[in-house]
Write a protein that holds these residues in place. Structure first.
Motif, short mmCIF file in Angstrom:
data_model
loop_
_atom_site.label_atom_id
_atom_site.label_comp_id
_atom_site.label_asym_id
_atom_site.label_seq_id
_atom_site.Cartn_x
_atom_site.Cartn_y
_atom_site.Cartn_z
N ARG A 25 28.66 12.06 60.81
CA ARG A 25 28.39 13.57 60.98
C ARG A 25 30.79 13.93 61.31
O ARG A 25 31.37 13.33 60.56
CB ARG A 25 29.61 13.15 62.63
N PRO A 26 30.29 15.13 60.77
CA PRO A 26 31.70 15.85 60.20
C PRO A 26 33.04 15.93 61.52
O PRO A 26 32.53 15.27 62.51
CB PRO A 26 31.44 17.37 59.87
N LYS A 27 33.92 15.73 61.54
CA LYS A 27 35.09 15.35 61.77
C LYS A 27 35.38 16.44 62.76
O LYS A 27 35.60 16.15 64.25
CB LYS A 27 36.82 15.37 61.62
N SER A 28 34.80 17.66 62.67
CA SER A 28 34.97 18.67 63.33
C SER A 28 34.28 18.61 65.21
O SER A 28 34.27 19.44 65.83
CB SER A 28 34.39 20.14 63.00
N GLY A 29 32.95 17.89 64.64
CA GLY A 29 32.51 17.27 65.93
C GLY A 29 30.80 18.00 66.24
O GLY A 29 30.55 18.65 66.89
N ILE A 30 30.40 18.37 64.86
CA ILE A 30 29.15 19.57 64.81
C ILE A 30 27.78 18.50 65.40
O ILE A 30 26.61 19.61 66.33
CB ILE A 30 28.38 19.31 63.24
N GLU B 169 31.64 24.82 63.49
CA GLU B 169 32.28 24.18 62.84
C GLU B 169 33.57 25.86 61.88
O GLU B 169 34.90 25.84 62.05
CB GLU B 169 32.42 23.41 61.67
N ARG B 170 32.60 26.91 61.89
CA ARG B 170 33.43 28.21 61.56
C ARG B 170 34.09 29.04 62.91
O ARG B 170 34.89 29.28 62.67
CB ARG B 170 33.14 29.02 60.88
N ALA B 171 33.32 28.63 64.31
CA ALA B 171 33.73 29.39 65.12
C ALA B 171 35.40 28.12 65.47
O ALA B 171 35.98 29.37 65.99
CB ALA B 171 32.98 29.11 66.35
N GLU B 172 35.41 27.05 65.64
CA GLU B 172 36.47 26.32 65.69
C GLU B 172 37.56 26.37 64.79
O GLU B 172 38.29 26.44 64.84
CB GLU B 172 35.91 24.45 66.10
N LEU B 173 37.00 26.40 63.20
CA LEU B 173 37.80 26.71 62.12
C LEU B 173 38.56 27.92 62.67
O LEU B 173 39.93 27.92 62.86
CB LEU B 173 37.04 27.02 60.87
N GLU B 174 38.23 29.49 62.85
CA GLU B 174 38.82 30.12 63.21
C GLU B 174 39.76 30.25 64.45
O GLU B 174 40.99 31.28 64.80
CB GLU B 174 37.32 30.89 63.13
#
Length: 907
Positions: A577-582, A669-674
């Protein structure tokens, strides 16, 4: 003779090397040189023999025969070429001094050249410091020709290797001693060496020795400097073996020529004198803090002077200076400029003495000093500027840049201008080129200064851009200069051409692309969902994926994960799992499609993903589900499971789907990154606002503290003024009381004199009786004279006598006397009337009673005195002549009577 030659040639080389016959030694030197040239490496037996027995070289290079010595020096050069660093270090301590004394001082040019080549080879094979250390003591040799040879060798060393490779400070420090030598050849060679230093160091070398030279020597050197001043900067002609190796590696690596120079370059030349660190804490006054906090500026200045004396050392041992530095920062806000100047000098000494150790105090003193740049007096600005330069030298450009840029927008024009000049000095002296974000900040701030209302500020902003352009180059600065008009570009270009900087921006070459490696880092390097790595070696045949309609076949596989521990499955899912929690959104997929997650087992949520997905970014979880049942990994742990391998059965995506368009990040992930980026930007803005608010509050605090100090000083001045006025008032009161006492004593004295005069007058007139034939006018004249005598004393009587002999009427005499005495007519008449009554009351007539004439005379006298003259009081009936005669008679009688009583005074 032939037999002797055969015997010599049959001797071992080492025996011939030390033979007493110089011809044999010469042949041995030549034979050894040939063997050294033919040797393949330093392990050759002959090379090892002369390396291990290094004492053989001491006698050879100092051979008494010049022809043999010349061959020995050539043999030494051949030996050093093949023996390498090991042979150099074993022999240099024994050969340097003989080479100088016998070789460099020889008469044969060939011998001199070989001796110099041997010294340069010793430096090339290892490092120059040991050779220079061997040469410097020879500058104190008793023979001038040895000193000349040594100076010549040093000049050639610095000419060949440069001051970046060979440390110049030890030689520079000994130059004044050589310039003081009695031999002119020594002084001339010393001058040549100094000129060589100037080619490399320019005026930076002067602080080390210049002031110790005589003025005439300085003038001669300046003339020589002018000849080489416009020459291009010298370059290193010979490289050390270590530098040659670096250059070869750089060339083999494909680096261009500029990078080769950078790789092989030595550090910047350090001409700072070396000093021992001094512990200044015991020398600092114990009551320093109390004295600095004094309300009197003289006490504060004296305390700072004592601190300046205690710490005035080139190098200071680090210690607990935090309280002292804070006190000096407070002194920057002092109302007295003398205190500010001395405090700035102390900060400069601390910064230069502690060097890098002062960086922890930078944030304490830098802002107060830059705030005090508002002082317009040049001496104060120079002291603070020197302190700021020392602080910058003790830190680095990045640490100071933020505060400098903050003061470039200061509301005070003087602070803004001096801060800009400080930034220019920082750009000139820094040895580290600014980073690209820092360049943008500097360029933006300087561009704003180009529109300032003051011309000097606009020029300073142009100088900032020109100096920055010199450091960064055209490619970096062109975007910041494109929007400017031609006039400003021309001005900036002028500063660019005249700027002298020590740093040069060199873009870092991009690192070579890393090879794809199996592991978790492959996902972060840009691999798509179809290129996920595995922990170990995975099988390759699982490339073809079945169509999506075979999805139900995955249902029987659901119970198999129960044979593995749930923790293992969970751990595997965490690793994939990626670190961003997908994985969290994957548990709440819409549609209500049952999957493997409904079965009681520790299966990962990624395996329970439904085949119908909402977006292309969610394709990675189902493709990550491994077919572990084919490998039988129940008891093998995580190391044998291809966790990142795409499975063949449950994948819902057709193989032709190109993974190249995917970024590897899901929608969440994109939303969290933004969101994170927005939060970072918000935090950055908040940080900037807080910094601006802090700067504003600091400025207000400084202003309030300055006002408070000014009020305290004004209050102190007012208190002193009040005390001075009170002192003057007390003195005035004392003087007034003394004057009153004086007046009272004078009054008493006047009263006493009046009483004494009255007593004397009564004593004189007591037995006198007026004649029977006197008239009222005569009586008035008599009392008039008596009144004048009473009032004026002896002086008045004398004046009356002198005036009586003039023949003028008594009324005129009376008027003149009144004018001279300054007494009004009315007061004088009344006093005369009273006096007349008192004086004539004892006079009796012939019948023994008071004479009527006396009373009438008294009234007549009063009338006469109150009028304009005696004649006016008598109604004008008497003749003036009669009055004068009577008056003269009475005067004569009075004088006669006074003479009898002993009161007459000689005329």
């Amino acid at each position: 003779m032939a037999d002797q030659e055969e015997d010599f040639s049959s001797l071992p080389l080492t025996e011939r090397w030390v033979h007493k016959n110089w011809k044999v030694r010469k042949e041995a030197y030549e034979a050894a040189a040939k063997e050294f040239e033919s040797a393949q490496s330093e392990n050759d037996p002959t090379v090892r023999t002369f390396t291990n027995d290094s004492s053989l070289w001491k006698g050879a290079v100092g051979d008494s025969n010049v022809a043999a010595q010349q061959e020995a020096l050539g043999s030494l050069c051949s030996f050093l070429q093949i023996a390498g660093t090991h042979g150099c270090t074993r022999t240099r301590s024994l050969t340097i001094v003989p080479i100088v004394e016998k070789g460099l001082a020889a008469t044969r040019p060939a011998a001199k050249q070989k001796a110099l080549e041997a010294i340069l080879l010793y430096i090339e094979l290892d490092k120059p410091d040991p050779i220079v250390d061997e040469l410097l003591p020879l500058l104190s040799h008793k023979l001038p020709k040895i000193i000349v040879a040594t100076l010549s060798a040093l000049r050639e060393i610095y000419h060949a290797y440069g001051c970046k490779t060979v440390e110049p400070k030890p030689t520079l420090k000994i130059l004044p001693k050589v310039f003081g030598h009695a031999d002119k050849n020594v002084r001339a060679e010393a001058q040549n060496l100094t000129v060589e230093f100037y080619r490399w160091l320019k005026d930076a070398m002067k602080p080390l020795f210049w002031n110790e030279l005589k003025p005439l020597q300085q003038q001669d050197l300046e003339k020589q400097f002018e000849k080489v001043k416009d020459e291009p900067p010298p370059k290193q002609e010979r490289l050390l073996r270590s530098q040659q190796a670096v250059e070869e590696r750089a060339v083999e690596g494909g680096t261009d020529g500029a990078d080769v120079d950078d790789v092989g370059a030595e550090p910047e030349i350090d001409l700072e004198p070396e000093y021992m660190a001094v512990n200044v804490m015991p020398k600092i006054p114990k009551d320093l803090q109390d004295r600095i906090a004094s309300s009197k500026w003289k006490d504060r200045k004296e305390a700072l002077d004592d601190l300046h004396t205690a710490i005035n050392h080139p190098k200071i041992e680090d210690g607990p200076f935090n309280d002292i530095i804070q006190a000096l920062a407070k002194c920057m806000k002092d109302a007295n400029i003398a205190v500010v100047t001395v405090a700035a000098n102390c900060i400069e000494i601390f910064a230069r003495g502690l060097k890098k150790g002062f960086s922890k105090y930078r944030n304490i003193v830098m802002s107060p000093m830059m705030e005090r740049l508002k002082e317009k007096k040049q001496s104060v600005s120079d002291a603070i500027g020197a302190a700021l330069d020392a602080v910058f030298a003790a830190t680095n450009f990045g640490d100071c840049l933020e505060e400098i840029l903050g003061f470039l927008t200061h509301k005070n024009p003087q602070v803004k201008l001096e801060s800009t000049r400080f930034l220019i000095r920082c750009l000139r002296t820094t040895r580290e080129a600014p980073q690209i974000p820092e360049v943008k900040s500097i360029a933006d701030a300087a561009t704003k200064l180009l529109t300032d209302s003051q011309e000097v500020q606009r020029s300073a902003g142009a100088e900032v851009l020109g100096t920055l352009w010199k450091i960064m180059g055209d490619r970096i600065m062109n975007p910041h200069l494109d929007g400017l008009d031609e006039i400003r570009k021309t001005k900036i270009k002028e500063f660019y051409e005249s700027a002298e900087v020590k740093a040069k921006y060199k873009p870092k070459s991009a690192p070579p692309p890393k090879a794809a490696q199996g592991g978790f880092g492959a996902k972060k390097s840009g691999g798509g969902p179809g290129k996920k790595p595995t922990l170990g070696k995975r099988p390759t045949p699982a490339v073809a994926a079945p169509p999506a309609e075979e999805e139900p076949a995955a249902a029987p596989l659901a119970p198999r994960p129960t044979s593995r521990p749930a923790s293992a499955v969970a751990g595997a899912s965490k690793l994939i799992r990626p670190k961003s929690g997908i994985a969290a959104p994957g548990l709440k997929r819409p549609g209500g499609i049952p999957g493997p997650s409904s079965v009681s087992g520790g299966a990962s949520p990624r395996r329970a993903a439904p085949p119908t997905l909402e977006s292309e970014d969610e394709l990675s979880p189902p493709r990550a589900a491994p077919a572990t049942h084919k490998l039988g990994l129940a008891g093998r742990g995580l190391t044998g499971r291809p966790l990142g391998k795409p499975v063949a059965e449950p994948t819902p995506v057709s193989p032709p789907a190109p993974p190249s368009g995917l970024t590897g990040l899901g929608t969440a992930e994109r939303a969290e990154l933004e969101e994170l980026r927005a939060e970072v930007e918000s935090l950055r803005r908040s940080n900037e606002e807080l910094k601006q608010e802090r700067t504003k509050m600091s400025s207000q605090i400084n202003e309030l503290q300055n006002q408070n100090a000014q009020l305290i000083e004004d209050h102190t001045r007012d208190v002193l003024s009040i005390k001075a006025k009170e002192t003057q008032l007390v003195r005035a009161r004392s003087d007034a009381e003394a004057a009153e006492q004086t007046v009272l004593s004078q009054r008493r004295e006047v009263e006493r004199l009046k009483r004494e005069m009255g007593r004397l007058t009564r004593g004189d007139l007591g037995p006198v009786s007026p004649p029977s034939s006197y008239t009222p006018s005569m009586t008035g004249d008599i009392y008039n004279d008596l009144n004048g005598a009473t009032l004026n004393g002896a002086g008045g009587l004398a004046r009356s006598r002198s005036q009586a002999g003039t023949g003028r009427p008594p009324s005129l005499i009376l008027e003149q006397q009144q004018r001279e005495d300054g007494i009004g007519k009315e007061n004088f008449a009344s006093e005369t009337s009273v006096l007349g009554r008192n004086k004539l009351s004892p006079v009796r007539g012939p019948d023994g009673g008071l004479s009527r004439t006396s009373s009438s005379a008294s009234g007549t006298s009063g009338a006469a005195l109150s009028g304009n003259g005696v004649g006016a009081g008598a109604g004008g009936a008497e003749s003036w002549k009669r009055a004068a005669e009577v008056t003269q008679n009475l005067k004569a009688r009075i004088e006669l009577m006074k003479a009898k009583q002993g009161l007459s005074r000689p005329h």
